[in-house]
Design an enzyme around this catalytic site. Structure first.
Site, PDB file in Angstrom:
ATOM      1  N   ILE A 268       1.153  -1.143   0.101  1.00  0.00           N
ATOM      2  CA  ILE A 268      -0.162   0.081   0.035  1.00  0.00           C
ATOM      3  C   ILE A 268       0.318   1.483   0.011  1.00  0.00           C
ATOM      4  CG2 ILE A 268      -2.184  -0.668   1.065  1.00  0.00           C
ATOM      5  CD1 ILE A 268      -1.085   0.728   3.511  1.00  0.00           C
ATOM      6  N   GLY A 269       1.980   0.759   0.243  1.00  0.00           N
ATOM      7  CA  GLY A 269       2.665   2.759  -0.243  1.00  0.00           C
ATOM      8  C   GLY A 269       4.671   2.300   0.187  1.00  0.00           C
TER       9      GLY A 269
ATOM     10  N   GLY B 109       8.895   3.585   0.729  1.00  0.00           N
ATOM     11  CA  GLY B 109       9.447   4.591   0.264  1.00  0.00           C
ATOM     12  C   GLY B 109      10.991   4.599   0.901  1.00  0.00           C
ATOM     13  N   GLY B 110      11.647   5.462   1.374  1.00  0.00           N
ATOM     14  CA  GLY B 110      13.024   5.546   1.108  1.00  0.00           C
ATOM     15  C   GLY B 110      13.574   4.145   2.311  1.00  0.00           C
TER      16      GLY B 110
ATOM     17  N   GLY C 241      11.710   1.726   2.865  1.00  0.00           N
ATOM     18  CA  GLY C 241      11.065   0.097   3.262  1.00  0.00           C
ATOM     19  C   GLY C 241       9.837   0.404   2.568  1.00  0.00           C
TER      20      GLY C 241
ATOM     21  N   VAL D 223       5.508  -1.092   2.965  1.00  0.00           N
ATOM     22  CA  VAL D 223       4.146  -0.312   3.515  1.00  0.00           C
ATOM     23  C   VAL D 223       3.093  -1.653   3.368  1.00  0.00           C
ATOM     24  CG1 VAL D 223       2.410   0.613   4.917  1.00  0.00           C
ATOM     25  CG2 VAL D 223       4.464   1.900   4.253  1.00  0.00           C
TER      26      VAL D 223
ATOM     27  N   LYS E 196       4.933  -1.861   8.398  1.00  0.00           N
ATOM     28  CA  LYS E 196       6.001  -1.153   7.733  1.00  0.00           C
ATOM     29  C   LYS E 196       7.190  -2.320   7.369  1.00  0.00           C
ATOM     30  CE  LYS E 196       6.399   3.012   7.730  1.00  0.00           C
ATOM     31  NZ  LYS E 196       7.121   4.156   8.807  1.00  0.00           N
TER      32      LYS E 196
ATOM     33  N   ASP F 141       9.772  16.152   8.136  1.00  0.00           N
ATOM     34  CA  ASP F 141       9.548  15.756   6.590  1.00  0.00           C
ATOM     35  C   ASP F 141       8.204  15.847   6.276  1.00  0.00           C
ATOM     36  OD1 ASP F 141       9.598  14.721   3.691  1.00  0.00           O
ATOM     37  OD2 ASP F 141       9.457  12.414   4.853  1.00  0.00           O
TER      38      ASP F 141
END
Length: 872
Positions: free
Chosen positions: A516-517, A519-520, A522, A524, A538, A633
């Site tokens: 579902i997502g 990023g830098g 790892g 999710v 995550k 962030d």
């Protein structure tokens, strides 16, 4: 707790006080023994405050001659403000003894019913202050024990109720033992509960004013009203102002109402009563009755729901169908948990019947069918009924106890209520068969388990030998464990969220198949735990030396903070080289998907609520935690949306902890391009104002419904002079066809053309004044000089309207034009149309218009989003 003690100095030195009358006692000393039949005066009191405003007595409420209590009473109003032995009343022959060890209440046989706790010094006297505080003093007049520290159902002027402190109602006016209603002071509010379920909050009062988001320390009743304080009384968090009064007390009554009563002379006034609608009290009509306030001015009307008849003998309701019976709440080990669902049915409550549960409780499931909701209740022996919302598939379970229902035609057919039923005949048969079935099961289990257990022991020994053999060949690193020089696999952090086994999370996420997502640090995944809870897991995949530190930091930060606008960390996994975090699942995803996607447009009020909730979360991180927390962030991807688009900030993996005195320097660049404050680029000190800058950029995106750095051309709009927008066209319109929206917002602010900044998809459903407010706040947040930016606490005040919003300093915003011109240059526009970097080494100086100031930037070279951005 010493900060909550209030003892007037005039009363501490009791030895110099001379009683006004011989019949009144203002202090008593040890070896004092009294019973109800040996009162000092005709009022039943044995101790008075100096001005006789309060008295201590062995009271007998209602003159029922059965239950006697040690009470402190406000004399003019005859109100009991405190009592000692509420759950252990004594008889008429019971005795009270004051000794050097404290106060003891015993029955006629000298069996102890109640006593003060162990004290660190001997008691020299007992006094009653002018605030109504019963105090034990030592020989130095130092307080050893005070009744104010142990409130019952009342708070008076001069008494402070600390956070996590509570009041509990009495069963009735004559039975002062603990009832089912309670009032609790939380870190942000005051709540009323019935049997553990919330049915009212102080912040719901229309006159309640929230002044800050500091963590509440205590509640105080005074001449100005009801107030929640923080910072040792220096900050007002929440307040309900009332008219001045000579004396005031707040009491949780047996009816479940919380009232503030003022008393002037002989006049008594109810200043504050909640809930105002008696039908909002969960047990106002008793169990399984429907409460209605319509067509009556004499209080609630109670009636039986559909499928029930009134029982005049018990004044309750009985089932019309004799073949059905009501279940009783049970423990997990109760026989009812073994009942088959074939014996369970559900009786509908009819249209327009609601419950307080649907207002304050979280549904156990979202987006499910009614049949699934009933199945959940059937499998839970503590569930006695349910409410289901047709439009959204929300499922609420009514557990442990059935209270009153509310007749509310506004509910319509959207909410459906059901009461769980058992087949009375089948239930009886099940009861008779239980012991026989149990014997059969025990015999069968014994025949199966014994040989199986033996096989398991042999298999376990074999597995241990295999693991030792494998380690001797491949070494500890390759076998999934850290080396002896590395981090221990079994480290634990006491007091933090649940620690999960890696295998359980792998199963919950379907072998990490539902992405579902990412990023830098790892990815999710969506998962469902064994208890049915939907979570977001995550998985940290790029775990270097710094990654391990970041991982532990995130646990330490999120696990110890709690706010309604921060994503809750439910647990973590630290097993071998695996590092995972388990969060509550946000069913609407991230703000960027809703705001910039092609789905239904966010209405203005929803955008405003998201802006306010996000601001409150950042204010909490900056000002209300033990250590200042800088997120680093803040961006739409890290603002997640729950039910009704409630915003919750996620991802604290890039945050740093600062003590209140520190203004620290970070050595590496943190954040996401487009939201980075200028101080990141100029080697200036990083503070919470960097989050304020990022928040301002997000606020501009909320207004426009588009990315600040976007390859979209500004649509030429009609100007204020009739649409002749020629020579003075916005400088934000770029020759490359791209737009840096913050620069365009600055231009429109200077011209007062705020509606041109609003998302065109709103189609006029927002006013210029509403847009102006958010744009001005946003521009103040993105001032180049961090000292000019407001704090997030001030931003919350401006959004809530308690503080007049500021107008931005134009001289501190001209750097936006420099960024905008750099953004519009084709040489720095990437293939994806986004600004590759306006942070280039030795960027040329820009002479600002208006002020003549020169800004120079020594910018780092371009860094990729993976290097700059944190985990999503």
């Amino acid at each position: 707790m010493d900060s909550f003690l209030i003892i007037p100095a005039t009363l501490i030195f009791f030895s110099v006080i001379t009683p006004i009358s011989g019949s009144y006692q203002y202090h008593i000393t040890p070896n004092y023994n009294i019973s109800y039949l040996q009162f000092v005066d005709d009022h039943g009191a044995f101790l008075y405050s100096q001005n006789r405003t309060f008295m201590a007595a062995i009271c007998n409420p209602g003159k029922q001659q059965i239950k006697f209590y040690l009470c402190v009473i406000h004399v003019p109003s005859t109100t009991i403000i405190w009592l000692a032995n509420r759950d252990a009343p004594m008889s008429i022959s019971g005795k009270l003894l004051l000794s050097s060890d404290g106060i003891t209440i015993s029955d006629e046989n000298s069996n102890k019913k109640w006593s003060t706790p162990s004290l660190h010094s001997s008691v020299s006297a007992l006094i009653l202050t002018e605030f109504g505080n019963l105090v034990l003093l030592d020989h130095n007049n130092v307080s050893l024990w005070e009744s104010f520290r142990f409130p019952t159902d009342t708070v008076v002027v001069g008494q402070l109720l600390p956070v996590e402190g509570s009041l509990t109602s009495s069963v009735s006016d004559n039975d002062l033992s603990r009832g089912n209603y309670s009032l609790s002071v939380t870190s942000s509010d005051v709540i009323l509960q019935w049997s553990g379920s919330t049915y009212w909050k102080l912040s719901m009062d229309p006159n309640a004013q929230r002044n800050s988001n500091y963590v509440v320390e205590y509640l105080k009743i005074d001449a100005s009203g009801i107030t929640l304080f923080a910072r040792d009384g220096l900050v007002v968090v929440l307040q309900v102002k009332l008219l001045p009064s000579d004396f005031r007390f707040a009491k949780l009554y047996p009816s479940g109402h919380f009232k503030v009563i003022s008393y002037s002379g002989r006049d008594q006034t109810e200043d504050f009563v909640w809930p105002r609608d008696s039908c909002d009290v969960p047990y106002v009509c008793g169990g399984i009755k429907v409460c209605s306030m319509e067509g009556t001015s004499n209080g609630p009307v109670c009636s039986c729901p559909s499928g029930f008849n009134s029982d005049h003998q018990t004044n309750g309701c009985v089932l019309r169908d004799a073949s059905l019976s009501l279940p009783f709440a049970c423990n997990s080990s109760d026989d009812q948990s073994l009942k088959s669902s074939r014996n369970i049915s559900y009786l509908g409550l009819g249209v327009g019947v609601g419950s307080f549960l649907t207002k304050f409780s979280d549904p156990v499931k979202y987006g499910i069918e009614l049949s699934m909701c009933k199945n959940l209740c059937s499998k839970d022996c503590s569930c006695l009924g349910l409410f289901y919302k047709n439009s959204s598939g929300l499922c609420f379970l009514n557990q442990h106890q059935l209270g009153s229902f509310m007749s509310n035609v506004a509910v319509g057919s959207d909410f459906l209520g059901y009461i769980k039923m058992f087949d009375a005949v089948s239930a009886t048969d099940d009861t008779n068969d239980t012991s026989r079935s149990r014997r059969q099961v025990i015999t069968l289990v014994a025949l199966i388990i014994f040989p199986s257990s033996l096989l398991l022991v042999i298999a376990g020994l074999g597995f241990q030998r295999w693991r030792k053999w494998k380690r001797s060949i491949v070494g500890p690193e390759k076998s999934g464990h850290l080396s002896s020089s590395g981090e221990s696999e079994a480290f634990s952090i006491p007091g933090l969220p649940v620690r999960y086994d890696y295998e359980d999370l792998r199963v919950a996420t379907g072998n990490f198949s539902s992405l579902i997502g990412s990023g830098g640090f790892g990815a999710v995944y969506k998962g469902t735990l064994l208890d049915g809870t939907v979570v977001a897991v995550k998985k940290i995949t790029n775990l270097g030396v710094q990654g391990k530190t970041e991982f532990c930091t995130e646990i330490a930060v999120i696990g110890n903070i709690h706010h309604m606008n921060l994503v809750k960390l439910k647990g973590f996994c630290a097993q071998g080289s695996q590092r995972l975090l388990v969060y509550e699942y946000m069913n609407h995803g991230s703000l960027d998907r809703i705001l910039f996607g092609n789905g239904p447009v966010l209405e203005w009020q929803e955008r405003f609520n998201i802006a306010l909730g996000t601001a409150r979360a950042l204010a909490y991180l900056h000002s209300c935690c033990e250590h200042k927390i800088i997120h680093c962030d803040v961006k739409p991807e890290n603002i997640l949306l729950h039910d009704f688009f409630q915003p919750k900030i996620s991802d604290f993996g890039l945050s740093k902890l600062l003590s209140p005195e520190q203004s620290s320097h970070f050595t590496t660049m943190r954040g996401t391009r487009g939201y980075l404050a200028p101080e990141w680029l100029t080697s200036s000190a990083i503070s919470e104002k960097t989050d304020v800058y990022s928040y301002g950029m997000v606020l501009l995106e909320l207004v426009s419904g588009r990315k600040n750095c976007s390859p979209q051309r500004v649509q030429q709009s009609h100007s204020l002079d009739g649409g002749n927008n020629t020579g003075n066209s916005s400088s934000a319109s770029c020759r490359s066809g791209s737009l840096y929206f913050p620069m365009y917002a600055l231009d429109m602010h200077e011209q007062g053309r705020y509606l041109e900044l609003a998302d065109p998809r709103l189609e006029g459903r927002v006013t210029s004044e509403e847009v102006q407010k958010l744009v001005c706040i946003a521009l103040c947040c993105v001032h180049e000089e961090s000292s000019f930016r407001p704090t997030m606490v001030s931003v919350v005040g401006m959004l809530e309207g308690r503080i007049e919003f500021d107008h931005p300093r134009l001289e501190s915003l001209n750097f936006l034009r420099f960024y905008g011109r750099r953004f519009s240059e084709p040489s720095i526009i990437g293939n994806d149309g986004q600004q590759m970097s306006y942070y280039r080494t030795n960027a040329s100086a820009s002479s600002t218009s208006g002020s003549g100031t020169v800004h120079s930037y020594s910018n780092p070279s371009y860094v990729s989003s993976q290097e700059v951005s944190g985990p999503r």
